[in-house]
Scaffold this motif. Sequence first.
Motif, PDB file in Angstrom:
ATOM      1  N   GLY A  27       0.801  -1.208   0.000  1.00  0.00           N
ATOM      2  CA  GLY A  27       0.000   0.000   0.000  1.00  0.00           C
ATOM      3  C   GLY A  27       0.841   1.269   0.000  1.00  0.00           C
ATOM      4  N   GLY A  28       0.233   2.377  -0.486  1.00  0.00           N
ATOM      5  CA  GLY A  28       0.881   3.681  -0.434  1.00  0.00           C
ATOM      6  C   GLY A  28       1.377   4.197  -1.772  1.00  0.00           C
ATOM      7  N   TYR A  62      -0.190   5.049  -6.900  1.00  0.00           N
ATOM      8  CA  TYR A  62      -0.658   4.811  -5.547  1.00  0.00           C
ATOM      9  C   TYR A  62      -1.426   3.497  -5.511  1.00  0.00           C
ATOM     10  CZ  TYR A  62      -2.932   5.384  -1.037  1.00  0.00           C
ATOM     11  OH  TYR A  62      -3.357   5.199   0.253  1.00  0.00           O
ATOM     12  N   ASP A  63      -1.158   2.680  -4.492  1.00  0.00           N
ATOM     13  CA  ASP A  63      -1.852   1.411  -4.293  1.00  0.00           C
ATOM     14  C   ASP A  63      -2.596   1.446  -2.968  1.00  0.00           C
ATOM     15  OD1 ASP A  63      -1.022   0.021  -6.645  1.00  0.00           O
ATOM     16  OD2 ASP A  63       0.960  -0.251  -5.733  1.00  0.00           O
ATOM     17  N   TYR A  64      -3.822   0.929  -2.984  1.00  0.00           N
ATOM     18  CA  TYR A  64      -4.639   0.844  -1.775  1.00  0.00           C
ATOM     19  C   TYR A  64      -4.813  -0.619  -1.416  1.00  0.00           C
ATOM     20  CZ  TYR A  64      -8.512   1.475   1.463  1.00  0.00           C
ATOM     21  OH  TYR A  64      -9.316   1.461   2.578  1.00  0.00           O
ATOM     22  N   ASP A  65      -4.307  -1.016  -0.256  1.00  0.00           N
ATOM     23  CA  ASP A  65      -4.341  -2.400   0.199  1.00  0.00           C
ATOM     24  C   ASP A  65      -5.586  -2.620   1.048  1.00  0.00           C
ATOM     25  OD1 ASP A  65      -3.913  -4.923   1.121  1.00  0.00           O
ATOM     26  OD2 ASP A  65      -1.984  -4.517   2.087  1.00  0.00           O
ATOM     27  N   ILE A  66      -6.495  -3.511   0.568  1.00  0.00           N
ATOM     28  CA  ILE A  66      -7.711  -3.802   1.322  1.00  0.00           C
ATOM     29  C   ILE A  66      -7.668  -5.224   1.898  1.00  0.00           C
ATOM     30  CG2 ILE A  66      -9.112  -2.173   0.062  1.00  0.00           C
ATOM     31  CD1 ILE A  66     -10.223  -4.420  -1.599  1.00  0.00           C
ATOM     32  N   VAL A  70      -5.315  -5.626  -3.747  1.00  0.00           N
ATOM     33  CA  VAL A  70      -4.643  -4.333  -3.818  1.00  0.00           C
ATOM     34  C   VAL A  70      -5.130  -3.645  -5.085  1.00  0.00           C
ATOM     35  CG1 VAL A  70      -2.443  -3.135  -4.092  1.00  0.00           C
ATOM     36  CG2 VAL A  70      -2.605  -5.104  -2.555  1.00  0.00           C
ATOM     37  N   GLY A  72      -4.869  -0.216  -7.449  1.00  0.00           N
ATOM     38  CA  GLY A  72      -3.950   0.896  -7.642  1.00  0.00           C
ATOM     39  C   GLY A  72      -4.142   1.641  -8.946  1.00  0.00           C
ATOM     40  N   GLU A  74      -1.624   4.097 -11.667  1.00  0.00           N
ATOM     41  CA  GLU A  74      -0.227   4.437 -11.934  1.00  0.00           C
ATOM     42  C   GLU A  74      -0.078   5.088 -13.298  1.00  0.00           C
ATOM     43  OE1 GLU A  74       2.006   0.847 -11.707  1.00  0.00           O
ATOM     44  OE2 GLU A  74       1.130  -0.032 -13.506  1.00  0.00           O
ATOM     45  N   ARG A 201       8.484   2.901  -1.893  1.00  0.00           N
ATOM     46  CA  ARG A 201       7.133   3.213  -1.427  1.00  0.00           C
ATOM     47  C   ARG A 201       7.210   4.181  -0.236  1.00  0.00           C
ATOM     48  NH1 ARG A 201       2.896   0.546  -3.366  1.00  0.00           N
ATOM     49  NH2 ARG A 201       3.259  -1.340  -4.602  1.00  0.00           N
TER      50      ARG A 201
END
Length: 202
Positions: A27-28, A62-66, A70, A72, A74, A201
């Motif tokens: 994430g991030g 940016y990637d969002y980890d759920i 994941v 994202g 880019e 990251r």
Amino acid sequence: MKNVLFAAAALAAVSAPAYAQEASNFGGFKVGATVGYDSVNLSYDDLDDSKGGFLYGLTAGYDYDIGTLVIGVEGEVSDSTVKETATDVLVDGDRWKLSAGRDLYVGARLGFPVSQNLMLYAKGGYTNARAKLSVSYDGDSASEGDNLDGYRVGGGIEFANAGNFARLEYRYSDYGNYSYDGFNTGIAASRHQIAVTGGFRF
């Protein structure tokens, strides 16, 4: 190659729930540099020609980890050393050169963590490539540049640890038929790339 990636993604989707309670490293925000192999293909009727070269560029996203997934976004700006040269095309002594230029990409990706540090993913989005045609004959020369719009799909495997990441991916870009001043030439342009990306990251 595509079948292998899809099979790996399916396996990851089945395995991912086992890691749902673990915090992964995917994430991030991220920035990185990309290098690899670029193969540009031009086809017209029965003619099918490919030329390979070196790919290099920069990426950010940016990637969002759920947990089990994941998600994202880019972007990437890259360039290529691919060039195609032909002589005596229209008259004896002429020289034609087609050079692949900068390539812009923006898209999304869907990742399947198989462990805290390892993820399989698929991606897709919009790409805009620059191409330059140069012609010389009897001491005179001229050149013309153009932009090609298309789409890109791909997938790969990523490793992340302690704020760093590295990934290996395959991607295919299709630009459809090339048009010049509104005239459809019937020449279809596409490219295959194998890229290695490393970065940080935040």
